[in-house]
Enzyme design. Structure first.
Site: not given
Ligand code: NDP
Ligand code: 8X3
Length: 251
Positions: A5, A85, A151, A155, A184
């Site tokens: 991760i 991530n 950004y 993505k 989130v």
């Protein structure tokens, strides 16, 4: 199963590390903040008897990424699941006022970092019986919103790379899972606003945002699906959110 991760010191990555530790998997944890990595590694060992190893590594730095995988090879550790991530946003300005340094950091982390890690991880994943790559993109990769510019572009690139990986790694039996979370509550906005915690808090006021744990559950669902099942693309929103800009805030 061995799960690597990136960005394991906070938010979605940390919640995912906790969930997979509770399921008994071996973890390889990567981030830049060494003290946090030490603390998290020890706490996962203590709470879940988790077998883990951690590496201080800036994914923007190709040499540092390469060194991590050399160490994994020397330790004879395989990788079954890669979770890309690590990522961040810097600034929320119209494109004409954007800062070059912010743009470079976002592109170097969210796009080049993801590529550096994936390139090094592929030879390890190839030895797994069910090689799986999970890329954490964002709704920002699907919908452009005001001042999101670079950004959103980074993505969008992550999302396209998920599709490309699924195509190019098809003959090697890889599963590639793209995940697009909406709002989130993590350190994300604090980082975006360069440490302005008051401004960051406001992003999550007036509604119930998602938590890192919510996204971890979705990652687990996709990773734990039967080996022949590929959850290719997932978008996850809090109930109050309809699009990148429509959020039912009771303020
Ligand atoms: P956090 O800021 O809470 O966590 C980001 C993690 O990435 C940290 O562990 C940080 O660790 C790590 N990281 C950042 N830059 C680097 C780097 N150069 N090298 C290594 N590690 C790095 O944010 P989130 O948990 O919210 O973000 C995780 C991912 O989810 C990101 O890719 C983000 O774009 C994406 N996302 C987030 C959403 C949200 O609303 N929060 C929505 C959609 C997608 P350290 O500082 O120790 O290096
Ligand atoms: C994080 C969600 O909407 O702030 O990727 O871009 S958003």
């Amino acid at each position: 199963m061995n799960i690597l991760i990136t960005g394991a010191t906070s938010g979605i990555g940390l919640a995912t590390a906790r969930l997979f530790a509770s399921k008994g998997y071996t973890l390889i944890l990567i981030a830049r903040r060494l003290e946090k990595l030490k603390e998290i590694s020890a706490s996962l060992q203590y709470t879940y008897k988790n077998n883990n190893i951690f590496f201080q590594c800036d994914v923007q730095n190709q040499q540092q990424v390469e060194n991590v995988f050399t160490k994994l090879k020397n330790a004879n550790l395989g990788v079954d699941v890669l979770i890309n991530n690590a990522g961040l946003s810097r600034g929320l300005e119209p494109i004409q006022d954007g800062l070059l340094q912010d743009w470079e950091e976002m592109i170097d982390t969210n796009v080049k970092g993801l590529l550096y890690v994936t390139k090094e991880a592929i030879p390890f994943l190839k030895s797994s019986s069910n090689p799986t790559i999970v890329n954490i993109s964002s709704i920002a990769g699907r919908w452009v919103y005001p001042n999101g510019n670079v950004y959103c572009a980074s993505k969008s690139a992550a999302k396209v790379l998920s599709e490309s990986m699924r195509v190019d790694l098809n003959s090697l039996g890889f599963r590639v899972i793209n995940i697009d979370p909406g709002l989130v509550e993590t350190e994300f906005s604090e980082v975006r606003f360069h440490g302005d915690t008051e401004r960051a808090k406001k992003v999550y006021e007036g509604y119930e945002p998602l938590t890192g744990e919510d996204i971890a559950e979705c990652i687990d669902f996709a990773v734990s699906a039967p080996p022949n099942v590929v959850i290719a693309d997932m978008m996850i929103l809090p109930k109050a959110q309809a699009t990148a800009t429509i959020v039912n805030k009771k303020l």
